[in-house]
Motif scaffolding. Structure first.
Motif, PDB file in Angstrom:
ATOM      1  N   LEU A 123      42.048  34.668  69.062  1.00  0.00           N
ATOM      2  CA  LEU A 123      40.823  34.881  68.288  1.00  0.00           C
ATOM      3  C   LEU A 123      39.936  33.652  68.466  1.00  0.00           C
ATOM      4  CD1 LEU A 123      39.056  36.366  66.163  1.00  0.00           C
ATOM      5  CD2 LEU A 123      40.354  35.128  64.398  1.00  0.00           C
ATOM      6  N   VAL A 124      38.718  33.870  68.941  1.00  0.00           N
ATOM      7  CA  VAL A 124      37.733  32.792  69.033  1.00  0.00           C
ATOM      8  C   VAL A 124      36.706  33.019  67.937  1.00  0.00           C
ATOM      9  CG1 VAL A 124      35.984  31.661  70.429  1.00  0.00           C
ATOM     10  CG2 VAL A 124      38.093  32.478  71.502  1.00  0.00           C
ATOM     11  N   SER A 125      36.687  32.131  66.967  1.00  0.00           N
ATOM     12  CA  SER A 125      35.727  32.200  65.874  1.00  0.00           C
ATOM     13  C   SER A 125      34.561  31.274  66.178  1.00  0.00           C
ATOM     14  CB  SER A 125      36.395  31.795  64.557  1.00  0.00           C
ATOM     15  OG  SER A 125      37.370  32.737  64.187  1.00  0.00           O
ATOM     16  N   THR A 126      33.368  31.714  65.821  1.00  0.00           N
ATOM     17  CA  THR A 126      32.186  30.914  66.117  1.00  0.00           C
ATOM     18  C   THR A 126      31.187  30.993  64.984  1.00  0.00           C
ATOM     19  OG1 THR A 126      30.407  30.552  67.745  1.00  0.00           O
ATOM     20  CG2 THR A 126      31.096  32.815  67.381  1.00  0.00           C
ATOM     21  N   ASP A 127      30.411  29.921  64.831  1.00  0.00           N
ATOM     22  CA  ASP A 127      29.350  29.835  63.825  1.00  0.00           C
ATOM     23  C   ASP A 127      28.552  28.585  64.170  1.00  0.00           C
ATOM     24  OD1 ASP A 127      27.856  30.018  61.308  1.00  0.00           O
ATOM     25  OD2 ASP A 127      29.513  31.280  60.631  1.00  0.00           O
ATOM     26  N   ILE A 128      27.609  28.205  63.315  1.00  0.00           N
ATOM     27  CA  ILE A 128      26.812  26.999  63.599  1.00  0.00           C
ATOM     28  C   ILE A 128      27.295  25.791  62.807  1.00  0.00           C
ATOM     29  CG2 ILE A 128      24.737  28.247  64.306  1.00  0.00           C
ATOM     30  CD1 ILE A 128      23.621  27.774  61.491  1.00  0.00           C
ATOM     31  N   THR A 129      28.267  25.993  61.920  1.00  0.00           N
ATOM     32  CA  THR A 129      28.791  24.865  61.151  1.00  0.00           C
ATOM     33  C   THR A 129      29.591  23.925  62.045  1.00  0.00           C
ATOM     34  OG1 THR A 129      30.020  24.297  59.141  1.00  0.00           O
ATOM     35  CG2 THR A 129      30.935  26.045  60.519  1.00  0.00           C
ATOM     36  N   ASP A 130      29.672  22.650  61.653  1.00  0.00           N
ATOM     37  CA  ASP A 130      30.381  21.665  62.475  1.00  0.00           C
ATOM     38  C   ASP A 130      31.878  21.939  62.534  1.00  0.00           C
ATOM     39  OD1 ASP A 130      28.057  20.272  63.061  1.00  0.00           O
ATOM     40  OD2 ASP A 130      28.264  18.927  61.341  1.00  0.00           O
ATOM     41  N   ASP A 131      32.452  22.391  61.424  1.00  0.00           N
ATOM     42  CA  ASP A 131      33.908  22.499  61.345  1.00  0.00           C
ATOM     43  C   ASP A 131      34.270  23.704  60.495  1.00  0.00           C
ATOM     44  OD1 ASP A 131      36.627  22.016  61.373  1.00  0.00           O
ATOM     45  OD2 ASP A 131      36.540  20.437  59.844  1.00  0.00           O
ATOM     46  N   LEU A 132      35.197  24.517  60.979  1.00  0.00           N
ATOM     47  CA  LEU A 132      35.633  25.701  60.245  1.00  0.00           C
ATOM     48  C   LEU A 132      36.804  25.396  59.321  1.00  0.00           C
ATOM     49  CD1 LEU A 132      34.796  28.691  60.112  1.00  0.00           C
ATOM     50  CD2 LEU A 132      36.530  29.184  61.844  1.00  0.00           C
ATOM     51  N   GLY A 133      37.373  24.214  59.460  1.00  0.00           N
ATOM     52  CA  GLY A 133      38.542  23.863  58.656  1.00  0.00           C
ATOM     53  C   GLY A 133      39.827  24.310  59.320  1.00  0.00           C
ATOM     54  N   LYS A 134      40.855  24.536  58.526  1.00  0.00           N
ATOM     55  CA  LYS A 134      42.153  24.933  59.062  1.00  0.00           C
ATOM     56  C   LYS A 134      42.057  26.277  59.777  1.00  0.00           C
ATOM     57  CE  LYS A 134      46.991  25.604  57.667  1.00  0.00           C
ATOM     58  NZ  LYS A 134      47.929  25.650  56.518  1.00  0.00           N
ATOM     59  N   LEU A 135      42.713  26.367  60.927  1.00  0.00           N
ATOM     60  CA  LEU A 135      42.656  27.565  61.751  1.00  0.00           C
ATOM     61  C   LEU A 135      43.989  28.307  61.709  1.00  0.00           C
ATOM     62  CD1 LEU A 135      40.865  26.059  64.889  1.00  0.00           C
ATOM     63  CD2 LEU A 135      39.816  27.339  63.011  1.00  0.00           C
ATOM     64  N   TYR A 136      43.958  29.602  61.977  1.00  0.00           N
ATOM     65  CA  TYR A 136      45.177  30.373  62.125  1.00  0.00           C
ATOM     66  C   TYR A 136      45.831  30.028  63.460  1.00  0.00           C
ATOM     67  CZ  TYR A 136      43.610  32.868  58.014  1.00  0.00           C
ATOM     68  OH  TYR A 136      43.208  33.168  56.737  1.00  0.00           O
ATOM     69  N   ALA A 137      47.098  30.421  63.636  1.00  0.00           N
ATOM     70  CA  ALA A 137      47.911  29.938  64.760  1.00  0.00           C
ATOM     71  C   ALA A 137      47.278  30.206  66.123  1.00  0.00           C
ATOM     72  CB  ALA A 137      49.304  30.563  64.687  1.00  0.00           C
ATOM     73  N   ASN A 138      46.666  31.379  66.300  1.00  0.00           N
ATOM     74  CA  ASN A 138      46.097  31.742  67.605  1.00  0.00           C
ATOM     75  C   ASN A 138      44.567  31.737  67.595  1.00  0.00           C
ATOM     76  OD1 ASN A 138      45.926  33.963  65.896  1.00  0.00           O
ATOM     77  ND2 ASN A 138      46.055  35.443  67.582  1.00  0.00           N
ATOM     78  N   GLU A 139      43.992  30.998  66.634  1.00  0.00           N
ATOM     79  CA  GLU A 139      42.539  30.953  66.470  1.00  0.00           C
ATOM     80  C   GLU A 139      41.987  29.627  66.982  1.00  0.00           C
ATOM     81  OE1 GLU A 139      39.287  31.548  62.830  1.00  0.00           O
ATOM     82  OE2 GLU A 139      41.266  30.695  62.405  1.00  0.00           O
ATOM     83  N   THR A 140      40.870  29.690  67.687  1.00  0.00           N
ATOM     84  CA  THR A 140      40.120  28.497  68.058  1.00  0.00           C
ATOM     85  C   THR A 140      38.694  28.644  67.525  1.00  0.00           C
ATOM     86  OG1 THR A 140      39.506  29.459  70.201  1.00  0.00           O
ATOM     87  CG2 THR A 140      41.463  28.039  70.138  1.00  0.00           C
ATOM     88  N   TYR A 141      38.042  27.512  67.343  1.00  0.00           N
ATOM     89  CA  TYR A 141      36.669  27.528  66.829  1.00  0.00           C
ATOM     90  C   TYR A 141      35.723  26.915  67.851  1.00  0.00           C
ATOM     91  CZ  TYR A 141      32.503  26.629  64.080  1.00  0.00           C
ATOM     92  OH  TYR A 141      31.204  26.606  63.642  1.00  0.00           O
TER      93      TYR A 141
END
Length: 280
Positions: free
Chosen positions: A30-48
């Motif tokens: 899962l690739v999560s995206t937004d305009i914020t600097d940091d998404l915080g803690k991620l799930y095991a297979n998630e990148t930001y």
């Protein structure tokens, strides 16, 4: 069978926060995206990846290798047209064009009741109701629905457009009909992702409310069967609600407060939305 890669835009938003975990369970990456600097803690297979929807050059590489995009990124309120143009209009074009160029199979889009917000609630409109946007925000939803239709007709890129009514705590009379619970939101997005073939589809994002003002019958093939009902909140909400003004467009029309504000003026400011964002 899990998908290889899903991209979620608007991951830092309130609704995005509830979608990250279930989407991460549906794919290898899962690739999560937004305009914020940091998404915080991620799930095991998630990148930001920080990326601006209004920049094609930023969005294009994020979609590489993705099978599906769940597109929830946008300004989620009425604003002057110039402020919405980049994220809400150009951003949608960038997602569809980059998705097509990168071989994405399907886009699941957070559309809105505000695409048809000037219809009367009493008309009990279906998914084939003509566009009647209530704001520039709603106009962006109309644009993106038409964009999705065109890319399906001309380029074979599937899309499901979720016309969300109100996914927030039930603390006003309108929400007794318009509520979409977070559990039903997750089911709605899941069905939009895992239904084998969708072509170009529209479906209302609303729970199984006794007072729901829209008809999803023609979208039943998507398999969405909501379970929650806002009627459980009715007694408490109605006890605090004055008699409605039947000349008020905010009371009578699908768009609620958005149907009565001047163009460019906030609709959210007229509502009592609680920011109960989920944390990992």
């Amino acid at each position: 069978m899990k998908l290889k890669k899903i991209v979620l835009t608007g991951a830092a938003g309130r609704l995005g926060s509830y979608l990250r975990e279930p989407l991460s369970q549906m794919c290898e990456a899962l690739v999560s995206t937004d305009i914020t600097d940091d998404l915080g803690k991620l799930y095991a297979n998630e990148t930001y990846v920080q990326a601006d929807l209004a920049s094609y050059d930023a969005i294009f590489p994020v979609l590489e290798g993705a099978e599906m995009v769940v597109h929830f990124g946008a300004i989620v309120d009425e604003k002057p047209f110039e402020e919405l143009l980049g994220p809400n209009f150009v951003g949608s074009y960038n997602i569809w064009e980059a998705g097509y160029q990168q071989g994405v199979r399907r886009i699941v889009y957070a559309s809105s009741i505000h695409a048809v917000g000037m219809h009367k609630k009493a008309d009990f409109i279906g998914i084939d109701a003509p566009h009647r946007p209530d704001t520039f925000y709603g106009l962006a939803k109309c644009f993106t629905e038409d964009l999705g239709s065109m890319y399906w007709d001309k380029r074979g890129l599937e899309s499901v457009h979720l016309r969300i009514l109100s996914a927030a705590q039930v603390n006003n009379a309108r929400a007794l009909g318009s509520w979409l619970s977070y559990d039903d939101l997750i089911q709605l997005v899941t069905r939009a992702v895992d239904t084998p073939s969708v072509g170009f589809s529209i479906i209302y994002g609303v729970s199984k409310n006794d007072r729901a003002p829209v008809d999803n019958a023609k979208a039943s093939f998507l398999g969405y069967r909501p379970k929650d009902n806002a009627e459980q909140f009715a007694e408490a909400v109605l006890a605090e609600t004055p008699a409605p003004d039947l000349t008020d467009p905010g009371e009578m029309l699908q768009g609620g407060p958005f149907a009565k504000v001047d163009l460019g003026q906030s609709g959210i400011a007229q509502m009592k939305i609680v920011n109960d964002k989920k944390t990992v």
